[in-house]
Design an enzyme around this catalytic site. Structure first.
Site, PDB file in Angstrom:
ATOM      1  N   ASP A 225       1.006  -1.148   0.075  1.00 50.53           N
ATOM      2  CA  ASP A 225       0.076  -0.081   0.126  1.00 50.53           C
ATOM      3  C   ASP A 225       0.986   1.231   0.036  1.00 50.53           C
ATOM      4  OD1 ASP A 225      -2.310   1.744   0.117  1.00 50.53           O
ATOM      5  OD2 ASP A 225      -2.576   1.345   2.205  1.00 50.53           O
ATOM      6  N   CYS A 264      -4.523  -2.049  -2.682  1.00 55.91           N
ATOM      7  CA  CYS A 264      -5.739  -1.522  -2.819  1.00 55.91           C
ATOM      8  C   CYS A 264      -5.937  -0.325  -3.779  1.00 55.91           C
ATOM      9  CB  CYS A 264      -6.100  -0.945  -1.391  1.00 55.91           C
ATOM     10  SG  CYS A 264      -5.338   0.538  -0.641  1.00 55.91           S
TER      11      CYS A 264
HETATM   12  N1   CP Z   1      -8.705   1.698  -2.167  1.00 58.91           N
HETATM   13  C1   CP Z   1      -9.633   2.658  -2.016  1.00 58.91           C
HETATM   14  O1   CP Z   1     -10.200   2.697  -1.201  1.00 58.91           O
HETATM   15  O2   CP Z   1      -9.345   3.797  -2.854  1.00 58.91           O
HETATM   16  P1   CP Z   1     -10.070   5.323  -2.975  1.00 58.91           P
HETATM   17  O3   CP Z   1      -9.337   6.154  -1.792  1.00 58.91           O
HETATM   18  O4   CP Z   1      -9.936   5.634  -4.356  1.00 58.91           O
HETATM   19  O5   CP Z   1     -11.638   5.126  -2.626  1.00 58.91           O
HETATM   20  N1  NVA Z   2      -3.707   3.490   3.461  1.00 56.05           N
HETATM   21  C1  NVA Z   2      -4.419   4.522   2.284  1.00 56.05           C
HETATM   22  C2  NVA Z   2      -5.378   3.686   1.560  1.00 56.05           C
HETATM   23  C3  NVA Z   2      -6.170   4.478   0.636  1.00 56.05           C
HETATM   24  C4  NVA Z   2      -7.180   3.707   0.139  1.00 56.05           C
HETATM   25  C5  NVA Z   2      -4.676   5.845   3.066  1.00 56.05           C
HETATM   26  O1  NVA Z   2      -5.379   5.767   4.099  1.00 56.05           O
HETATM   27  O2  NVA Z   2      -4.493   6.899   2.338  1.00 56.05           O
END
Ligand code: CP
Ligand code: NVA
Length: 306
Positions: A225, A264
């Site tokens: 991530d 993600c």
């Molecule tokens: N993975 C995810 O939650 O993407 P967004 O921040 O684009 O919603």
């Molecule tokens: N760890 C990231 C996930 C984004 C979908 C955030 O919190 O920005």
């Protein structure tokens, strides 16, 4: 009334049922246009509020399309468009929205905002990401692994990078679905100790190592991530500290030869993952993104059931 706030506080059997429903709903739509309504239209006459304190692409579009496909509708607002952004209390916001809509999805800066909303709402609340966790994401990730033919029980998942909100939800999920989780983070970026204790206390098998190459050894799934999550300060320091945790071809080479790569999204090629991995044959990140839609439809129907 049911909320979907975190994987830690929902029984394993319920989460299993949600995942089964996600697979079923996805299969039953084969060949339908994206805007077509599911035959059973379970959310006919229902409206979900989608409230964002932070940016979003996948969560926003998948929840909106999900409600349409379930035969319902949604209303999207950023907190700044609302009086919430001018200091109206979360408590009053919850009580007012409970008079207008049938459920609320909230993406919040602070997890406390989410729990306060849920405490004061008389309608279901869904966690669309907080600083603590991102449970909807992990349901989509697990759906993706199962549709790749992987049995979650005993599967070896390896998280490499920052011990952030997404990592916490994987730790919670390990207890519920019986996969083995290895987490590799540098010093200062570990998953919070209380979350590890919570997950382990609920039966999760979690291994911690600072060495990412060791962590990836024989893994069935490698997960990355972003190194700088929304709301994180000091991006330059994070990028420098986390640079050795980039998922590269060399790191994937440590994993099982059939290992899958999850992320993600949004991704930063050349930071947490190299382009050759995320755009390569082991990556299933776009199926993972699509499954946000299917998994969330199952979550929505679960919370909307009385
Ligand atoms: N993975 C995810 O939650 O993407 P967004 O921040 O684009 O919603
Ligand atoms: N760890 C990231 C996930 C984004 C979908 C955030 O919190 O920005």
């Amino acid at each position: 009334m049911k909320h979907f706030l975190g994987l830690d506080d929902i029984p394993a059997s319920e989460l299993r049922a949600i995942l089964d429903e996600a697979h079923k709903r996805k299969k039953s739509r084969a060949g339908l246009s994206k805007g077509a309504i599911d035959a059973d239209a379970p959310c006919d006459g229902k409206t979900l509020a989608l409230i964002f304190e932070k940016s979003s692409t996948r969560t926003r579009f998948s929840f909106d399309m999900g409600m349409r496909q379930l035969g319902g509708s949604s209303i999207t607002a950023t907190a700044n468009d609302m009086q919430l952004g001018r200091g109206e209390t979360v408590d009053d916001t919850a009580r007012v929205l409970s008079r207008f809509v049938d459920g609320i999805m909230l993406r919040a800066n602070s997890h406390d905002t989410l729990t306060e909303l849920a405490r004061n709402a008389s309608i279901p609340v869904i966690n669309g990401l907080t600083d603590r966790s991102h449970p909807c994401q992990i349901m989509a990730d697990l759906q993706t692994l199962e549709e790749q033919g992987r049995d979650l029980k005993g599967l070896r998942l390896t998280w490499v990078g920052d011990g952030n909100n997404v990592a916490v939800s994987f730790a919670h999920a390990a207890a519920k679905f019986g996969f083995n989780l290895t987490i590799s983070t540098p010093h200062g970026y570990a998953v919070p100790g209380q979350e590890l204790s919570l997950a382990r206390g609920a039966g999760a098998n979690i291994t911690i190592t600072e060495n990412p190459m060791d962590a990836a050894k024989d893994a069935d799934v490698v997960i990355a991530d972003t190194f700088v999550s929304m709301g994180d300060k000091d991006a330059d320091k994070r990028l420098a500290d986390l640079a050795p945790y980039e998922v590269t071809d060399a790191l994937m080479g440590q994993a099982d030869k059939d290992a899958l790569f999850l992320h993600c999204l949004p991704a930063h090629r050349g930071e947490e993952v190299s382009a050759s991995v995320i755009d390569g044959p082991q990556s299933v990140v776009f199926d993972e993104a699509e499954n946000r839609l299917h998994a969330q439809k199952a979550i929505i129907t679960w919370v909307m059931e009385n």
